[in-house]
Design a protein around this motif. Sequence first.
Motif, short mmCIF file in Angstrom:
data_model
loop_
_atom_site.label_atom_id
_atom_site.label_comp_id
_atom_site.label_asym_id
_atom_site.label_seq_id
_atom_site.Cartn_x
_atom_site.Cartn_y
_atom_site.Cartn_z
N ASP A 192 0.83 -1.21 0.00
CA ASP A 192 0.00 0.00 0.00
C ASP A 192 0.86 1.26 0.00
N THR A 193 1.90 1.26 0.84
CA THR A 193 2.79 2.42 0.92
C THR A 193 3.55 2.62 -0.39
N SER A 214 1.22 3.99 -3.20
CA SER A 214 0.92 5.41 -2.98
C SER A 214 2.12 6.28 -3.30
N SER A 251 2.40 8.92 -6.63
CA SER A 251 2.67 10.33 -6.40
C SER A 251 3.95 10.77 -7.12
#
Length: 378
Positions: free
Chosen positions: A237-238, A241, A245
């Motif tokens: 998940d990290t 993300s 970005s």
Amino acid sequence: MTNTFSILVVDDEPDNFDVIETLLSEQNYQLHYAANGKNAIASLDAFKPDLILMDVMMPEMDGIEVCKRIKANPEWQIVPIIMVTALNSKSDLANCLNAGADDFISKPINSVEMRARVHSMLRIKQQYDNIQALSEIQSNTINILESTLNELRGTLSSRMSHELNTPLNGIMGTISLLKEDIENMDILEIREMLGWVDDSAQRLENLTKKFLLYLELESSPSRQQSFKTAQTKFSSDTVISTLKSYVYNLKRSKDDLVFDLENAEIAISDRYLLTILHELVDNAVKFSASGTIIKINSQVVDNMFNLSVHDLGRGMTKEQVERIGAFVQFERKTYEQQGIGLGLRIVKKIVELAGGIFAINSIYQQQTTVNISLPLRS
């Protein structure tokens, strides 16, 4: 002296050779004899002397003429010549030196003086040979480097100044415009120009950080020990993300990224993991067209964490893959891009220090996959 030195004795009297041979018999010298000047010159290639003892008074061609001819040959100019002469006037000695002689010994020969002068000349010759050998090594190294300069794209010498000057010029130029005309600008114009400054400053900051990281990795062999105690969690998940970005800031659609990730605890610091992810994705974005898919996969196999980044970009040849290194960019004249070719070298070095494996599979003009394997946390 431990080397065996070759000494050529040139004298029309064989008995004189016997005397010199006796005086130098206890030394590590190999003596050769020539009965006249012509024979001496003809025997140079065969004997390859490190020193020549030359009698001055010889029939047909005296020692001074022989000395001139030998010293006129570039191949033998460095061989010291000691003139052995019964002459002792200043003009006679001057003639010997003017002919190129390096030293002289007066007859009758003194044994101590003979050994000392021979030893001194051979020591000078050995020092010259050592310098010459070092010079040849340096010359060969320079030739090798020069032969590859045309192939090195983005080298430190040719690209670093450009990559530094471009953002600096952008910053300085924009500031100069603001100073000259800020009173006549509205707030939107000022904000736009400050945005230019910010972009240039960020580019300069990123380049500086990357170069300092490279120096840090290359100049600290003991750093491998710190990798053994480092650890971080690879969270899907990290990572998703963070990378979405990151590509958005690179003006690339987030939808171009496709993920298939497995969580893991790996033996590497957060900082180095983030560096690896950013550099691999940055290269994939830089060398593939917008709208094409970039796949990021990870999985744990045999107690190793395997990560791959795949793009449908322009790819590399086998030779280019083999030459992945610092300050190398390929086909830069054809494809303009920022950078100094440092990213993959940094990734490779981090992986090596962590005890992992770095590999690239690429099909030229079609695709590239960078695969890395990192050890799991103990």
